[in-house]
Design a protein around this motif. Structure first.
Motif, PDB file in Angstrom:
ATOM      1  N   GLY A 274      18.178  84.298  76.366  1.00 39.17           N
ATOM      2  CA  GLY A 274      19.507  83.989  76.888  1.00 39.17           C
ATOM      3  C   GLY A 274      20.463  85.165  76.793  1.00 39.17           C
ATOM      4  N   LEU A 275      20.442  85.871  75.667  1.00 38.09           N
ATOM      5  CA  LEU A 275      21.310  87.040  75.506  1.00 38.09           C
ATOM      6  C   LEU A 275      20.940  88.154  76.482  1.00 38.09           C
ATOM      7  N   ILE A 276      19.628  88.344  76.702  1.00 39.31           N
ATOM      8  CA  ILE A 276      19.180  89.371  77.651  1.00 39.31           C
ATOM      9  C   ILE A 276      19.638  89.034  79.066  1.00 39.31           C
ATOM     10  N   LEU A 277      19.537  87.749  79.437  1.00 36.77           N
ATOM     11  CA  LEU A 277      19.941  87.340  80.782  1.00 36.77           C
ATOM     12  C   LEU A 277      21.452  87.419  80.983  1.00 36.77           C
ATOM     13  N   LEU A 278      22.206  87.369  79.896  1.00 40.31           N
ATOM     14  CA  LEU A 278      23.661  87.469  80.025  1.00 40.31           C
ATOM     15  C   LEU A 278      24.104  88.844  80.514  1.00 40.31           C
ATOM     16  N   VAL A 279      23.290  89.870  80.236  1.00 39.85           N
ATOM     17  CA  VAL A 279      23.670  91.238  80.635  1.00 39.85           C
ATOM     18  C   VAL A 279      23.793  91.362  82.155  1.00 39.85           C
ATOM     19  N   PRO A 280      22.755  91.047  82.946  1.00 37.31           N
ATOM     20  CA  PRO A 280      22.927  91.139  84.409  1.00 37.31           C
ATOM     21  C   PRO A 280      23.940  90.137  84.957  1.00 37.31           C
ATOM     22  N   ILE A 281      24.047  88.978  84.311  1.00 43.40           N
ATOM     23  CA  ILE A 281      25.002  87.981  84.789  1.00 43.40           C
ATOM     24  C   ILE A 281      26.436  88.492  84.659  1.00 43.40           C
ATOM     25  N   PHE A 282      26.772  89.022  83.484  1.00 48.43           N
ATOM     26  CA  PHE A 282      28.124  89.549  83.277  1.00 48.43           C
ATOM     27  C   PHE A 282      28.379  90.789  84.139  1.00 48.43           C
ATOM     28  N   TYR A 283      27.319  91.587  84.356  1.00 49.68           N
ATOM     29  CA  TYR A 283      27.480  92.756  85.222  1.00 49.68           C
ATOM     30  C   TYR A 283      27.824  92.330  86.644  1.00 49.68           C
ATOM     31  N   CYS A 284      27.107  91.331  87.149  1.00 49.41           N
ATOM     32  CA  CYS A 284      27.374  90.845  88.508  1.00 49.41           C
ATOM     33  C   CYS A 284      28.771  90.243  88.613  1.00 49.41           C
ATOM     34  N   ILE A 285      29.193  89.547  87.552  1.00 44.21           N
ATOM     35  CA  ILE A 285      30.542  88.958  87.572  1.00 44.21           C
ATOM     36  C   ILE A 285      31.607  90.037  87.558  1.00 44.21           C
ATOM     37  N   SER A 286      31.424  91.045  86.683  1.00 44.12           N
ATOM     38  CA  SER A 286      32.432  92.107  86.580  1.00 44.12           C
ATOM     39  C   SER A 286      32.457  92.987  87.825  1.00 44.12           C
ATOM     40  N   ALA A 287      31.281  93.238  88.424  1.00 37.53           N
ATOM     41  CA  ALA A 287      31.217  94.077  89.621  1.00 37.53           C
ATOM     42  C   ALA A 287      31.474  93.283  90.897  1.00 37.53           C
ATOM     43  N   LYS A 288      31.511  91.944  90.765  1.00 33.99           N
ATOM     44  CA  LYS A 288      31.743  91.049  91.900  1.00 33.99           C
ATOM     45  C   LYS A 288      30.728  91.290  93.025  1.00 33.99           C
TER      46      LYS A 288
END
Length: 235
Positions: free
Chosen positions: A37-51
């Motif tokens: 779950g923590l590993i998957l949060l990295v691309p998820i937060f990146y996509c959110i921040s980069a929109k």
């Protein structure tokens, strides 16, 4: 009476070990899913921040690469299990660096302690060695981050010329040690993989013989050759 007490003690030991394995599997699964779950949060937060989101075509093109890693992970899970033990395997797969840190540490500790394969002593020694390896690695990384933050560009420029040789040096050293220790088992898959790579490069298929492919090929050859040697009482 003595026979009864011995049987009772053996039964209690079996129950205790089963309870231990059950507890380790429960904790291991929990922490494994937390790590995933923590590993998957990295691309998820990146996509959110980069929109932005990855394109469908990019995901499709990456599927063979991802499937290769899934295959390697499954093979490693089965092949490392006898050497790492129950809790050691969960710790190793969560923290990573198995082949270059955790596995050599586990094998070395087993050889020093001279424990019997598959015994409770092996489980304890292996678990302690992997835990210590994880702690030491984490501390060293934290210490190494301090100068890297301060002198990032200078360090990168200094290490850049030697960076292509780091991985071959690490795995080359580990390969020689393991082949020397288990030469009867390792010789056949090692020579076979070299031959396959040489023939593949000669006929123009060298690009397909990457790390993911050769790990799978090597595991299959190793399993077949070891089984044959075992049945012929050669090992």
């Amino acid at each position: 009476m003595r026979k009864f007490l011995k049987e009772k003690t053996a039964e209690q030991a079996i129950q205790t070990r089963e309870q231990y394995n059950l507890q380790m599997h429960t904790l291991g699964r929990v922490f494994t899913w937390l790590a995933v779950g923590l590993i998957l949060l990295v691309p998820i937060f990146y996509c959110i921040s980069a929109k932005t989101l990855p394109s469908g075509m990019a995901i499709v093109k990456s599927l063979p690469f991802l499937l290769g890693y899934v295959a390697i992970g499954l093979i490693e899970a089965f092949s490392y299990a006898p050497l790492l033990g129950t809790s050691g395997q969960y710790m190793s797969f969560i923290t990573g660096n198995i082949s270059n840190l955790k596995l050599p540490c586990a094998i070395n500790s087993q050889n020093i302690a001279k424990v019997e394969k598959g015994s409770e002593e092996q489980e304890i020694v292996t678990t302690i060695s992997i835990a210590v390896s994880t702690i030491v690695t984490t501390v060293i990384i934290l210490i190494g981050l301090i100068p890297l933050i301060i002198f990032q560009q200078q360090i990168v420029d200094l290490l850049n010329p030697i960076s292509p040789y780091v991985i071959p040096a690490i795995f080359g050293g580990l390969t020689i040690v393991l082949i020397a220790q288990y030469y009867k088992i390792a010789a056949i898959p090692f020579i076979a993989c070299i031959a396959i790579c040489a023939i593949g490069n000669a006929i123009g298929f060298g690009s397909t013989l990457n790390q993911s492919t050769m790990v799978i090929v090597g595991m299959v050859i190793s399993g077949i050759s070891t089984t044959i040697l075992y049945k012929k009482n050669k090992i």
